[in-house]
Design an enzyme around this catalytic site. Sequence first.
Site, PDB file in Angstrom:
ATOM      1  N   GLY A  36       0.831  -1.181   0.042  1.00 52.67           N
ATOM      2  CA  GLY A  36       0.071   0.267  -0.051  1.00 52.67           C
ATOM      3  C   GLY A  36       0.836   1.373   0.095  1.00 52.67           C
ATOM      4  N   HIS A  37       1.855   1.348   0.880  1.00 57.27           N
ATOM      5  CA  HIS A  37       2.904   2.334   0.872  1.00 57.27           C
ATOM      6  C   HIS A  37       3.609   2.446  -0.374  1.00 57.27           C
ATOM      7  CE1 HIS A  37       2.572   1.237   5.421  1.00 57.27           C
ATOM      8  NE2 HIS A  37       2.154   2.345   5.426  1.00 57.27           N
ATOM      9  N   GLN A 148      -6.272   6.199   0.196  1.00 61.96           N
ATOM     10  CA  GLN A 148      -7.821   6.308   0.464  1.00 61.96           C
ATOM     11  C   GLN A 148      -8.287   5.405   1.654  1.00 61.96           C
ATOM     12  OE1 GLN A 148      -9.822   5.658  -3.190  1.00 61.96           O
ATOM     13  NE2 GLN A 148      -8.638   7.401  -4.083  1.00 61.96           N
ATOM     14  N   VAL A 176      -4.773  -0.645  -1.560  1.00 60.89           N
ATOM     15  CA  VAL A 176      -4.101  -2.028  -2.035  1.00 60.89           C
ATOM     16  C   VAL A 176      -4.799  -2.883  -1.006  1.00 60.89           C
ATOM     17  CG1 VAL A 176      -2.028  -3.163  -2.438  1.00 60.89           C
ATOM     18  CG2 VAL A 176      -2.230  -0.593  -3.248  1.00 60.89           C
ATOM     19  N   MET A 184      -4.542  -3.858   2.930  1.00 58.38           N
ATOM     20  CA  MET A 184      -3.263  -4.026   3.478  1.00 58.38           C
ATOM     21  C   MET A 184      -2.835  -2.889   4.615  1.00 58.38           C
ATOM     22  SD  MET A 184      -0.401  -5.020   0.507  1.00 58.38           S
ATOM     23  CE  MET A 184      -0.824  -6.246  -0.427  1.00 58.38           C
ATOM     24  N   ARG A 187      -0.824  -3.033  10.681  1.00 67.12           N
ATOM     25  CA  ARG A 187      -1.367  -3.779  11.845  1.00 67.12           C
ATOM     26  C   ARG A 187      -2.121  -5.125  11.527  1.00 67.12           C
ATOM     27  NH1 ARG A 187      -3.232   1.849  13.209  1.00 67.12           N
ATOM     28  NH2 ARG A 187      -2.342   2.312  15.344  1.00 67.12           N
TER      29      ARG A 187
HETATM   30  P1  AMP Z   1       0.390   4.618   7.964  1.00 68.95           P
HETATM   31  O1  AMP Z   1       1.739   3.965   7.695  1.00 68.95           O
HETATM   32  O2  AMP Z   1      -0.508   3.294   7.934  1.00 68.95           O
HETATM   33  O3  AMP Z   1       0.144   5.814   8.821  1.00 68.95           O
HETATM   34  O4  AMP Z   1      -0.036   4.969   6.379  1.00 68.95           O
HETATM   35  C1  AMP Z   1       0.794   5.778   5.634  1.00 68.95           C
HETATM   36  C2  AMP Z   1      -0.124   6.085   4.439  1.00 68.95           C
HETATM   37  O5  AMP Z   1      -0.196   4.788   3.711  1.00 68.95           O
HETATM   38  C3  AMP Z   1      -1.456   6.661   4.467  1.00 68.95           C
HETATM   39  O6  AMP Z   1      -1.767   7.703   3.600  1.00 68.95           O
HETATM   40  C4  AMP Z   1      -2.373   5.501   4.495  1.00 68.95           C
HETATM   41  O7  AMP Z   1      -3.555   5.566   4.076  1.00 68.95           O
HETATM   42  C5  AMP Z   1      -1.681   4.907   3.348  1.00 68.95           C
HETATM   43  N1  AMP Z   1      -2.094   3.362   3.484  1.00 68.95           N
HETATM   44  C6  AMP Z   1      -2.009   2.514   4.582  1.00 68.95           C
HETATM   45  N2  AMP Z   1      -2.382   1.106   3.881  1.00 68.95           N
HETATM   46  C7  AMP Z   1      -2.608   1.239   2.654  1.00 68.95           C
HETATM   47  C8  AMP Z   1      -3.217   0.391   1.676  1.00 68.95           C
HETATM   48  N3  AMP Z   1      -3.500  -0.917   1.992  1.00 68.95           N
HETATM   49  N4  AMP Z   1      -3.362   1.117   0.340  1.00 68.95           N
HETATM   50  C9  AMP Z   1      -3.023   2.274   0.136  1.00 68.95           C
HETATM   51  N5  AMP Z   1      -2.643   3.072   0.927  1.00 68.95           N
HETATM   52  C10 AMP Z   1      -2.415   2.676   2.280  1.00 68.95           C
END
Ligand code: AMP
Length: 285
Positions: A36-37, A148, A176, A184, A187
């Site tokens: 996702g990232h 999103q 993703v 994804m 956590r």
């Molecule tokens: P986090 O590291 O979880 O704070 O997320 C960092 C960025 O990655 C945020 O903009 C999230 O929305 C995005 N993100 C996390 N999981 C996904 C995913 N499965 N698909 C797309 N973007 C994601």
Amino acid sequence: MKIVTNASEMKNLSITYGKAGRSLGLVPTMGALHDGHVSLITTAREHCDIVVTSIFVNPLQFAPSEDFAKYPRPFDKDCATAEKAGCDVVFAPDAKEMYPTGYSTFVDVETITSYLCGANRPGHFKGVATVVLKLFNVVSPQVAVFGQKDAQQCLVIRRMVRDLNCSVRLVFAPTVREKDGLAMSSRNSYLSSDERGQAVFIYKGICAAVSLYGGGERNGAALQGTIAGALSGAPLLSVEYVEIVDMDTVSPVSVLGAPALAAIAVRTKQTKTRLIDNAVLGGTF
Ligand code: AMP
């Protein structure tokens, strides 16, 4: 790929790139990078010359009862992932760098944070908005990419950017998913194998709402009901919220006349892992 931990150094680097006429894209993350990232980094690449990925587990957005201490921090692996994805700079400050002694300035996006995750995680979006504005000020990106998957976060950042006249263009990238549809998330690694098996019911709920909406249903309670029905097949998931909300106000919608967000949050019963997912019905972000 450069790794920068100091905010002044990051600022100077951004100024240098700016003087050289190179546009900057920022991807804020908390690390434990997954596909996702990676998709956010790829998206940023398409929009900008230089991609900066921030990796910072932001203490301000965790309540004392939450998983700040145990949040995964595989920093070397993250740097390798970011570099492979086409990232140019990892900005990885520590908490003291971001919040020095005496730190006392916060960004509070009101009202729209009183629903969904905001209602269940008091102070969370204040922490998010504060750190994101700080990252914007340090990196000065032309474009910032968010996922999103964290739908309310997208709406909160969009409101902050509008309200505070931030000079950044926001891009919201699609969620993703794993092969079975689970969104994804860093956590997901907390889940027991039984919980992981049942987590797919979150996606089934989302799909049920999308399909019912596609068939013409515009009643918020009916759409909510179909998600709740799907989730009832997963006894290891306890529902925190299932809501159909307005994309602008984030308040519940009884009859859909404009695009609306179908949003789910659950907590698993064994490992107490919090999972969220969503879909926009009748539109996009
Ligand atoms: P986090 O590291 O979880 O704070 O997320 C960092 C960025 O990655 C945020 O903009 C999230 O929305 C995005 N993100 C996390 N999981 C996904 C995913 N499965 N698909 C797309 N973007 C994601």
